[in-house]
Design a protein around this motif. Structure first.
Motif, PDB file in Angstrom:
ATOM      1  N   VAL A 102       0.873  -1.193  -0.096  1.00  0.00           N
ATOM      2  CA  VAL A 102       0.047   0.169   0.078  1.00  0.00           C
ATOM      3  C   VAL A 102       0.692   1.140  -0.245  1.00  0.00           C
ATOM      4  O   VAL A 102       0.657   2.114  -0.734  1.00  0.00           O
ATOM      5  N   TRP A 103       2.000   1.392   0.733  1.00  0.00           N
ATOM      6  CA  TRP A 103       2.894   2.532   0.707  1.00  0.00           C
ATOM      7  C   TRP A 103       3.464   2.591  -0.529  1.00  0.00           C
ATOM      8  O   TRP A 103       3.699   3.658  -0.985  1.00  0.00           O
ATOM      9  N   SER A 104       3.912   1.560  -1.158  1.00  0.00           N
ATOM     10  CA  SER A 104       4.567   1.390  -2.341  1.00  0.00           C
ATOM     11  C   SER A 104       3.784   2.246  -3.630  1.00  0.00           C
ATOM     12  O   SER A 104       4.077   3.103  -4.245  1.00  0.00           O
ATOM     13  N   LEU A 105       2.476   1.575  -3.403  1.00  0.00           N
ATOM     14  CA  LEU A 105       1.551   2.068  -4.519  1.00  0.00           C
ATOM     15  C   LEU A 105       1.266   3.484  -4.300  1.00  0.00           C
ATOM     16  O   LEU A 105       0.895   4.288  -5.203  1.00  0.00           O
ATOM     17  N   GLY A 106       1.114   3.733  -2.896  1.00  0.00           N
ATOM     18  CA  GLY A 106       0.624   5.328  -2.622  1.00  0.00           C
ATOM     19  C   GLY A 106       1.817   6.123  -2.942  1.00  0.00           C
ATOM     20  O   GLY A 106       1.479   7.274  -3.547  1.00  0.00           O
ATOM     21  N   ILE A 107       3.128   6.107  -2.705  1.00  0.00           N
ATOM     22  CA  ILE A 107       4.223   6.895  -3.137  1.00  0.00           C
ATOM     23  C   ILE A 107       4.266   7.029  -4.746  1.00  0.00           C
ATOM     24  O   ILE A 107       4.362   8.075  -5.439  1.00  0.00           O
ATOM     25  N   ALA A 108       4.165   5.758  -5.342  1.00  0.00           N
ATOM     26  CA  ALA A 108       4.240   6.027  -6.821  1.00  0.00           C
ATOM     27  C   ALA A 108       3.163   6.632  -7.471  1.00  0.00           C
ATOM     28  O   ALA A 108       3.117   7.549  -8.304  1.00  0.00           O
ATOM     29  N   ALA A 109       1.912   6.300  -6.715  1.00  0.00           N
ATOM     30  CA  ALA A 109       0.574   7.153  -7.389  1.00  0.00           C
ATOM     31  C   ALA A 109       0.988   8.776  -6.982  1.00  0.00           C
ATOM     32  O   ALA A 109       0.171   9.669  -7.884  1.00  0.00           O
ATOM     33  N   LEU A 110       1.460   8.969  -5.915  1.00  0.00           N
ATOM     34  CA  LEU A 110       1.486  10.610  -5.609  1.00  0.00           C
ATOM     35  C   LEU A 110       2.349  11.209  -6.644  1.00  0.00           C
ATOM     36  O   LEU A 110       2.127  12.113  -7.131  1.00  0.00           O
ATOM     37  N   PHE A 111       3.419  10.768  -7.045  1.00  0.00           N
ATOM     38  CA  PHE A 111       4.614  11.222  -7.944  1.00  0.00           C
ATOM     39  C   PHE A 111       3.867  11.272  -9.582  1.00  0.00           C
ATOM     40  O   PHE A 111       4.146  12.074 -10.284  1.00  0.00           O
ATOM     41  N   VAL A 112       3.164  10.238  -9.606  1.00  0.00           N
ATOM     42  CA  VAL A 112       2.244  10.317 -10.986  1.00  0.00           C
ATOM     43  C   VAL A 112       1.319  11.469 -11.182  1.00  0.00           C
ATOM     44  O   VAL A 112       1.378  12.154 -11.998  1.00  0.00           O
ATOM     45  N   VAL A 113       0.414  11.713  -9.933  1.00  0.00           N
ATOM     46  CA  VAL A 113      -0.330  12.543  -9.758  1.00  0.00           C
ATOM     47  C   VAL A 113       0.205  13.896  -9.932  1.00  0.00           C
ATOM     48  O   VAL A 113      -0.278  14.950 -10.658  1.00  0.00           O
ATOM     49  N   LEU A 114       1.320  14.167  -9.182  1.00  0.00           N
ATOM     50  CA  LEU A 114       1.992  15.414  -9.188  1.00  0.00           C
ATOM     51  C   LEU A 114       2.460  15.837 -10.632  1.00  0.00           C
ATOM     52  O   LEU A 114       2.376  17.126 -11.168  1.00  0.00           O
ATOM     53  N   GLY A 115       2.951  14.799 -11.390  1.00  0.00           N
ATOM     54  CA  GLY A 115       3.494  14.957 -12.598  1.00  0.00           C
ATOM     55  C   GLY A 115       2.394  15.492 -13.584  1.00  0.00           C
ATOM     56  O   GLY A 115       2.249  16.186 -14.542  1.00  0.00           O
ATOM     57  N   LEU A 116       1.140  14.810 -13.455  1.00  0.00           N
ATOM     58  CA  LEU A 116      -0.156  14.954 -14.418  1.00  0.00           C
ATOM     59  C   LEU A 116      -0.543  16.588 -14.013  1.00  0.00           C
ATOM     60  O   LEU A 116      -1.348  16.997 -14.943  1.00  0.00           O
ATOM     61  N   THR A 117      -0.516  17.044 -12.624  1.00  0.00           N
ATOM     62  CA  THR A 117      -1.127  18.266 -12.553  1.00  0.00           C
ATOM     63  C   THR A 117      -0.163  19.406 -12.531  1.00  0.00           C
ATOM     64  O   THR A 117      -0.364  20.568 -13.016  1.00  0.00           O
ATOM     65  N   VAL A 118       1.039  19.225 -11.844  1.00  0.00           N
ATOM     66  CA  VAL A 118       2.322  20.072 -11.725  1.00  0.00           C
ATOM     67  C   VAL A 118       2.919  20.506 -13.275  1.00  0.00           C
ATOM     68  O   VAL A 118       2.915  21.975 -13.617  1.00  0.00           O
ATOM     69  N   ARG A 119       3.037  19.577 -14.171  1.00  0.00           N
ATOM     70  CA  ARG A 119       3.734  19.806 -15.281  1.00  0.00           C
ATOM     71  C   ARG A 119       2.670  20.688 -16.426  1.00  0.00           C
ATOM     72  O   ARG A 119       3.283  21.648 -17.058  1.00  0.00           O
ATOM     73  N   PRO A 120       1.468  20.133 -16.449  1.00  0.00           N
ATOM     74  CA  PRO A 120       0.659  21.311 -17.418  1.00  0.00           C
ATOM     75  C   PRO A 120       0.251  22.325 -16.683  1.00  0.00           C
ATOM     76  O   PRO A 120       0.320  23.538 -17.608  1.00  0.00           O
TER      77      PRO A 120
END
Length: 396
Positions: A102-120
């Protein structure tokens, strides 16, 4: 992996990750304005990301959180963007392999979501290239996490298999110990039966020889020959029983014919030598019995006659062998004095006490081991009865 090679491997992995993160920082390009080139702080974060992996086996969650925090700080300080897969891969894999899915998936999802929001939104990058890039990075991060989880599942299955194997081996050892204990008890019962019966007969014959030695030397010699015969037979049976204890694996034990009901005549002869009137009654058609039943029936008769000679102070003993279609019934009855007229002479014969000893308990165990029953009790008018019934199977 040994305790010496494992730290060396971790140190090499930490150095490799730190170098790769530093290289990724040095070659990163950022189209947006306001970013600054990597400096000592950025490369220091790369060193921390690599160095913290030295303790990944002891604290996988702590390593994952420190790595994520360093990467977030790197982005927050507006250094050129790097793919999160390089600094996070080992930490995510280690955490997943230790059950922190759960922690591994959560951290991975955090950076994917940040990339999808911050970069655009913050950097103004086109949405389609961002989606394509982040999908590839999400797939890479997910693959690393699943690899760790797969390894953990395999390790758990191997541990469960080892545990089941250990349980099976422990069960086999317990079963072997139980069988060995049963065999020891069986041998002890055989030795008890042989010694008890033989010593009783020898005692009686020796007393007879002592009484008639001066006046009737021929009778004394007969008694002494009986003693010699009984001692020889007992020695052979004891040698066979003790040979089972001494025999090594693979070496056959000494072969001595097991006694059976065919030798009941010898028992009645010894009873007559002790002054008893012994009779044998056969009901039904005598037939060949299974060896275990034949031996058990003989031992019951032998033990009962021995107890009668030693404890009952009886004049007669009657042995009844009843052959039924699928069972054998053996009864030994004596006419000893009533219980209240006797003193407490021991526990071998219930008439002499209230607690059955090794003789009766051994007879009961023999009968029950073959699916039979044993009843032993004083008779109302005096005397004692031992009745055993054992299945013999279909005679056909």
């Amino acid at each position: 992996m040994s305790r010496w090679t494992r730290p060396a491997a971790d140190a090499g992995l930490a150095a490799l990750v730190g170098i790769l993160v530093g290289i990724a920082m040095s070659v990163a390009t950022e189209p947006a304005l306001g970013t600054r080139p990597p400096d000592a702080i950025a490369y220091g974060l790369a060193a921390v990301i690599g160095g913290v992996l030295l303790v990944r086996r002891r604290s996988p969650l702590g390593v994952l959180l420190v790595t994520a925090a360093c990467l977030l700080l790197y982005y927050r300080l507006e250094y050129p963007g790097i793919t999160p897969a390089v600094p996070l891969a080992v930490a995510l894999y280690t955490a997943a392999s230790r059950g922190l899915l759960v922690w591994s998936l959560g951290i991975a999802a955090l950076f994917v979501v940040l990339g999808l929001t911050v970069r655009p939104l913050h950097l103004g990058e086109p949405i389609l290239p961002v989606l394509t890039d982040m999908a590839a990075q999400a797939g890479l991060l997910l693959a690393v996490v699943l690899l760790g989880e797969t390894l953990r599942g395999r390790r758990v299955r191997l541990a469960e298999a080892d545990e089941r194997l250990a349980l099976v081996e422990a069960g086999q050892e317990r079963e072997a110990a139980r069988r060995a204990a049963e065999e020891r008890l069986r041998i002890a019962g055989e030795i008890h039966d042989v010694l008890s019966h033989t010593i009783t007969g020898i005692t009686i014959q020796a007393a007879l020889a002592d009484e008639v030695l001066d006046n009737r030397p021929a009778d004394a010699r007969t008694a002494l020959r009986a003693i010699r015969t009984a001692a020889g037979e007992a020695t052979a049976e004891l040698r066979a029983a003790l040979g089972l204890l001494r025999t090594d694996d693979g070496e056959p034990p000494p072969r001595v014919p097991a006694p059976g009901l065919g030798q009941v005549g010898e028992l009645t002869g010894q009873a007559r030598s002790a002054g008893l009137e012994a009779t044998v009654i056969v009901r039904g058609e005598a037939r060949r019995l299974p060896p275990a039943v034949d031996l058990a029936a003989f031992r019951v008769v032998q033990e009962s006659v021995t107890n009668t000679i030693r404890h009952a102070n009886a004049r007669t003993v009657r042995i009844t062998l009843a052959y039924e279609p699928d069972a054998l019934e053996v009864e030994v009855v004596d006419d000893g004095r009533p219980r209240e007229e006797r003193g407490r002479r021991g526990d071998e014969h219930p008439e002499a006490g209230v607690t059955p000893g090794y003789g009766l308990s051994g007879m009961g165990e023999r009968a029950s081991s073959l699916g039979g029953t044993l009843t032993a009790a004083p008779l109302p008018g005096g005397g004692f009865s031992v009745l055993v019934r054992m299945p013999t199977g279909d005679p056909a």
